[in-house]
Each structure stands twice: as C-alpha cells, then as structure tokens.
Design a protein around this motif. Structure first.
Motif, short mmCIF file in Angstrom:
data_model
loop_
_atom_site.label_atom_id
_atom_site.label_comp_id
_atom_site.label_asym_id
_atom_site.label_seq_id
_atom_site.Cartn_x
_atom_site.Cartn_y
_atom_site.Cartn_z
N VAL A 113 -3.00 6.89 18.05
CA VAL A 113 -3.11 8.40 17.68
C VAL A 113 -1.74 7.71 15.77
CG1 VAL A 113 -0.95 10.29 17.54
CG2 VAL A 113 -2.22 9.81 19.44
N PHE A 114 -0.78 6.97 15.74
CA PHE A 114 -0.32 6.95 14.53
C PHE A 114 -1.32 6.55 13.16
CE2 PHE A 114 3.88 7.35 16.12
CZ PHE A 114 4.60 8.45 16.16
N ARG A 115 -2.52 5.29 13.97
CA ARG A 115 -3.44 5.10 12.46
C ARG A 115 -3.64 6.47 12.18
NH1 ARG A 115 -1.54 0.07 11.20
NH2 ARG A 115 -1.13 -0.96 12.30
N VAL A 116 -4.75 6.67 13.33
CA VAL A 116 -5.21 8.31 12.57
C VAL A 116 -4.17 8.89 12.06
CG1 VAL A 116 -6.33 10.69 13.32
CG2 VAL A 116 -6.14 8.16 14.90
N LEU A 117 -2.83 9.23 11.99
CA LEU A 117 -2.20 10.21 10.94
C LEU A 117 -1.96 8.60 10.26
CD1 LEU A 117 -0.61 12.04 11.43
CD2 LEU A 117 1.25 11.36 12.70
N THR A 118 -2.22 7.36 9.77
CA THR A 118 -1.88 7.24 8.65
C THR A 118 -2.43 7.24 7.88
OG1 THR A 118 -0.28 5.01 9.74
CG2 THR A 118 -1.60 4.45 7.89
N MET A 119 -4.35 7.18 8.81
CA MET A 119 -5.29 7.50 7.91
C MET A 119 -5.42 8.84 7.48
SD MET A 119 -8.51 5.37 9.70
CE MET A 119 -8.00 6.02 11.17
N ILE A 120 -4.75 9.84 7.83
CA ILE A 120 -4.41 11.54 7.36
C ILE A 120 -3.77 10.82 5.71
CG2 ILE A 120 -3.70 13.33 7.68
CD1 ILE A 120 -5.35 13.13 10.78
N LEU A 121 -2.51 10.98 6.32
CA LEU A 121 -1.56 10.16 4.98
C LEU A 121 -1.63 9.84 4.13
CD1 LEU A 121 1.48 9.13 7.22
CD2 LEU A 121 0.67 11.35 6.15
N TRP A 122 -3.30 9.79 4.00
CA TRP A 122 -3.73 9.00 2.60
C TRP A 122 -4.72 9.85 1.93
CZ3 TRP A 122 -3.27 4.76 0.01
CH2 TRP A 122 -2.71 3.63 0.65
N VAL A 123 -4.80 10.51 2.33
CA VAL A 123 -4.99 12.08 1.91
C VAL A 123 -3.80 13.16 1.11
CG1 VAL A 123 -7.19 14.14 2.07
CG2 VAL A 123 -6.87 12.20 3.69
N ALA A 124 -3.05 12.90 1.66
CA ALA A 124 -1.66 12.99 1.20
C ALA A 124 -1.77 13.72 0.22
CB ALA A 124 -0.45 12.92 1.26
N PRO A 125 -2.09 12.75 -0.96
CA PRO A 125 -2.37 13.02 -2.95
C PRO A 125 -3.67 14.17 -3.39
CG PRO A 125 -1.98 10.50 -2.77
CD PRO A 125 -2.28 11.17 -0.56
N LYS A 155 0.51 -1.02 0.41
CA LYS A 155 -0.05 -0.14 0.23
C LYS A 155 0.88 1.27 0.03
CE LYS A 155 -3.59 -2.23 2.36
NZ LYS A 155 -4.76 -2.13 3.62
N SER A 156 2.24 1.53 0.51
CA SER A 156 2.72 2.19 0.64
C SER A 156 3.00 2.70 -0.66
CB SER A 156 3.83 1.94 1.53
OG SER A 156 4.88 0.84 1.29
N HIS A 157 3.85 1.98 -1.26
CA HIS A 157 4.75 1.97 -3.05
C HIS A 157 2.89 2.51 -3.48
CE1 HIS A 157 7.11 -1.43 -2.46
NE2 HIS A 157 7.59 -0.35 -2.39
N TYR A 158 1.84 2.35 -3.41
CA TYR A 158 0.76 3.48 -3.89
C TYR A 158 0.54 4.17 -3.49
CZ TYR A 158 -0.67 -1.82 -6.09
OH TYR A 158 -0.53 -2.71 -7.04
N LEU A 159 1.07 4.93 -2.72
CA LEU A 159 1.00 5.92 -2.00
C LEU A 159 1.37 6.52 -2.36
CD1 LEU A 159 -1.04 8.10 -0.09
CD2 LEU A 159 0.62 6.90 1.51
N TYR A 160 2.33 6.60 -2.50
CA TYR A 160 3.80 7.35 -2.95
C TYR A 160 4.08 6.93 -4.07
CZ TYR A 160 9.16 8.33 -3.71
OH TYR A 160 10.11 9.14 -3.90
N ILE A 161 3.19 6.34 -5.24
CA ILE A 161 2.85 6.73 -6.54
C ILE A 161 1.70 8.02 -7.42
CG2 ILE A 161 2.28 5.71 -8.95
CD1 ILE A 161 3.35 3.46 -7.97
N ALA A 162 1.12 7.60 -5.66
CA ALA A 162 -0.10 8.95 -6.08
C ALA A 162 0.56 10.36 -5.34
CB ALA A 162 -1.58 8.37 -5.23
N VAL A 163 1.17 10.64 -4.82
CA VAL A 163 2.15 11.76 -4.47
C VAL A 163 2.60 12.34 -5.70
CG1 VAL A 163 3.45 12.47 -2.93
CG2 VAL A 163 1.55 11.39 -1.55
#
Length: 472
Positions: free
Chosen positions: A191-203, A19-27
């Motif tokens: 807290v980090f789980r919430v932060l992880t969910m927020i990071l999906w909005v990074a793109p 999943k982290s690779h897909y997020l990286y590509i999306a960014v």
C-alpha cells in the motif's frame, strides 16, 4: 619519496541528493508556478483545477487500505509494548495523553487564527452517500454489510471498526496470529509503495490546486496559506518549549534547550534528509549515552515513533479547520469534537509517508464533513513545507518521552544526565553503527517519506527487534 595522497583523500564525500530531495524541489517549483499562473491568468488557473482534483481522488483511493493496515498493526504494537511491564504501559499512557493534548492545541490555535477565513473556495462536487440523519442512524451506519466491504467503500468509520475487530482478533490468537500480522505488514508495504508512486504526481497536483485557488481568490489565497504555515510553525515551537519543556522540567528537572542542543546533529540530519527515520538509531544511541537505561530506550523510542506524533496531531487539526474555513463552511463545535475523537485513533495511521498523513486528513473530513474532502487539494501545495516542522516536533516529543519515562521508572542516571548535557561526557560519534547512523546515505528515503512520521514500512520490523531485545 613520500606517497602522494589521492585527491579528495581524507575528506568526507559530499552527500548526493536522493529522490526525495528532487521531489521536494519539484513541489516547490510547482507551487511557485501555480501562484504565478493563478495571478497572471485567473481563468487559466481555475481551468487547471482538475489536476488538483485528480490528485485528491488518488489520495482518497488510499484512505481505507492505509487506515486498515496501520490500525491493525498498531494494535499488535500496543500488545507487544504492554507485555513488557510498567515501562510499556507508562509509555503508551503518556503517548495517548500527549498526542490528545497536541490535537486539542491544534484545534484551539485553529479557532483563534481562523486560517483560510474569507477564501470562499467553491466548486466542490463530493457528496456522501447515505448520510446519517440521527444518532441511531450514525451508530448503525458504522456496521458494514460484510467484513471486507469497507475496504471497497467510502465509510472511514466502517473501515476503522473492522480494523479494530481484526486487530483485536489477531491479538487474541497469540502466537498463532503472528503469520496474519506479518501478512498485514506485507500488504501495508505494498500500500505504501503504491502511495509513494502516487506522491510522484504531487507536483502536478500542487500546481493545479494552487493555480485554481489563487485564480479564484487572488493574492488572498497566498496570504492565507502563509498564515496557516506560520501559525503551524509557531504552534509547534510553543508546544515544544512550553508544553514539552514544562513536562520535562517538572518530571526530570532537565532543561529542554540543553536537551535540544545535545540533539542538534540529529535535527540537522532530519532537515537534510526530509526523514526522521534516519535519526532513529542515533536517538537510541544518544538516549542510552545520556543515562537512560537500555530497556527503557528500546521500548519507548521505537513505540514513540509510531504512537507519539505530536507534530502530526497539530497538523491534522489545524489543516482540517483551514479547509473548512477556506470552503466557507466552518466546522461546528460538535463536529470538531467528533473529529478530535477520530484523529486520536486515526492519527496513529499517519505514520509512514506524507500521503498517509494526507489520507488520514481526508479520512477525518470524509467521516464528519464529506463535502470538505476535495479541499485537501488546497493543502497539497504546502504540505511538504510543513513536513520538517512535523518531523522535528515528533522527534523532540520522543526524546522528551524517553527521559520522562526513564525518570518515572527510576531507570535513569541523573548525575550522568547533568554531566552529558553540560558537555562533560561528549557523545562518541564512532559508537553509532555506520550502517544505521548513515542509513540515509545507503538507502535513501522513499520519495515522499514523511518527515513527521516514520513508523511504517521497512523500519517497523527493526523497531520491534530493538524493543524485543531491550526487553529481554
């Protein structure tokens, strides 16, 4: 008749993207799209600014809980490391000196390059409440109304103050404080789980922020962001070669390039997984194979993953200077010194996921220059591109620290070190537990796992176990 081997037998299965690779590509896609929109239609780009501002607001929301949890747990880790004798004490002293030095280097390079100068990004609306007008007001302002009020307020210094008090309070309880420490660790995981969910909005945030910046300033924004990235990469390389290489050579007589060649597979693992966490077990195994004693490795490596974040330190200071210059209000020397002092402590809370680094960056700006916090949105678009450099710098720093601490404590076999680095005693890849050495295959890093920092979350407990078992 000979049995026919099934297709693909005997071959290594191809690694699937997690999943982290897909997020990286999306960014990456979002940043490119933002640049195109900003150049093609500046008005549209500026109109997309709320997307970036909204993402920054989400990050700001996480500043207090991230810093509180990581500082409290960090104090507990310091106590454990200090109790194992001179190895822990030397390691912590070394980490403090090197991370502070890295912060200073980031400030020096930032002041020389002046990244972001001339952008004149406008439109920030963030204002601090109750800003101190004197030193006395500043000191008194650190004291919160109640013990828990900083967790719901905007004062990062108050959060830091309470976290230090709670951390030392738990530390003084000894064994009775362990349940409280575990409770904070559980809260940190949430807290980090919430932060992880927020990071999906990074793109989305990166798209809006880059489009707005490029729409306002044109191609100059792309040039300045590229300057920051290039300057950061060059600074990390120089730090590894000149600073870490010199320390390693003077203390242990080891050549930094030979050590990096020895760790080449770990570097590839970090780049391919976007996580230094996957290389932790391999670093432990390789340092022991190199000739450093197990107790030194078991204490230095896990603690270093939490407290020896040289790449992250360089990033925090350079990013702060970039934001200040880009918004047309550079940091004064006293403000830079104050932020340096804050980052020395708060950078220990930048471990875990990328958002934690952004939260620490936002926290430092909010403490000394609240008007610059919204500028974090400018960094969002390129933060992911700098994550690998942060990770590789942090990883190299921890490898060097292990050899240095081993030399200082005379817990290293110098003859074996020379033989291993010369290729005379090759590392047995089968010696690494597949469950650990291939952790990234079985348990992919969370989306947004910071390549630079991996001291929190699920790996924290395992590192403590390694350190405890090594100290026995």
């Amino acid at each position: 008749m000979a049995a026919t081997q099934p297709a693909g037998a005997g071959t290594t299965p191809r690694r699937r993207l997690d999943k982290s690779h897909y997020l990286y590509i999306a960014v990456i896609v979002a940043v490119v799209a933002g640049v195109i929109v900003g150049l093609a239609s500046p008005a549209t780009g500026v109109a997309l600014k709320p997307l970036g501002s909204g993402f920054v607001d989400l990050i700001k929301m996480m500043i207090s809980p991230v810093i509180f949890c990581t500082i409290v747990l960090g104090i507990g880790s310091i106590a454990k490391a200090a109790t194992v004798g001179r190895v822990g004490g030397l390691a912590l002293l070394y980490f403090l000196v090197m991370s502070t030095f890295a912060l200073v280097i980031g400030l020096v390079v930032g002041n020389v390059l002046h990244p972001g100068e001339g952008l004149s990004v406008t439109g920030t609306t963030y204002e601090a409440e109750g800003e101190a007008s004197s030193l006395v007001d500043f000191v008194l302002g650190i004291i919160p109304t109640t013990l828990v009020s900083p967790l719901t307020g905007e004062s990062v210094l108050q959060t830091l103050f309470v976290a230090l008090l709670v951390g030392f309070g738990i530390q003084q309880l000894g064994a009775r404080g362990k349940p409280a420490l575990e409770a904070v660790r559980l809260i940190q995981s949430i807290v980090f789980r919430v932060l992880t969910m927020i990071l999906w909005v990074a793109p989305v945030g990166a798209f809006g922020a880059i489009a707005a910046v490029v729409g306002e300033t044109g191609w100059g924004a792309v040039v300045q962001l590229g300057t920051l990235m290039l300057g950061f990469y060059v600074t990390c390389i120089l730090f590894i070669v000149l600073v870490l290489g010199t320390v390693l050579k003077l203390v242990s007589g080891v050549n930094i390039f030979l050590l990096m060649k020895y760790l080449a597979r770990e570097y590839l693992l970090i780049v391919s997984t976007s996580s230094s966490e996957a290389a932790l077990p391999r670093l432990i195994a390789k340092m022991e194979h190199l000739g450093v004693s197990k107790p030194v490795v078991g204490i230095t490596v896990p603690t270093g993953y939490s407290f020896n974040l040289d790449g992250t330190a360089i990033y925090l200071t350079m990013a702060s200077l970039f934001i200040a210059s880009a918004m047309g209000t550079p940091l004064s020397v006293p403000e830079q010194i104050g932020m340096l002092a804050f980052m020395i402590i708060a950078s220990k809370g930048a471990a875990g996921v990328t958002g934690a680094g952004l939260a620490t960056l936002a926290g430092g700006l909010q403490t000394y220059r609240p008007d610059l916090v919204d500028g974090v949105g400018i960094i969002v678009g390129i933060d992911r591109f700098m994550s690998e450099a942060r990770a590789l710098t942090n990883f190299t720093g921890n490898a060097v620290a292990t050899v240095v601490i081993g030399t200082w404590t005379k817990e290293i076999d110098r003859e074996r070190v020379n033989q291993v680095l010369a290729g005379g005693i090759p590392f047995d890849e089968t010696a690494v537990d597949p469950a650990h050495g291939g952790a990234a295959d079985d348990a992919p890093a969370d989306p947004g796992t910071d390549s630079a920092d991996a001291a929190a979350g699920r790996s924290g407990g395992s590192r403590e176990k390694v350190a405890e078992s090594a100290a026995v």
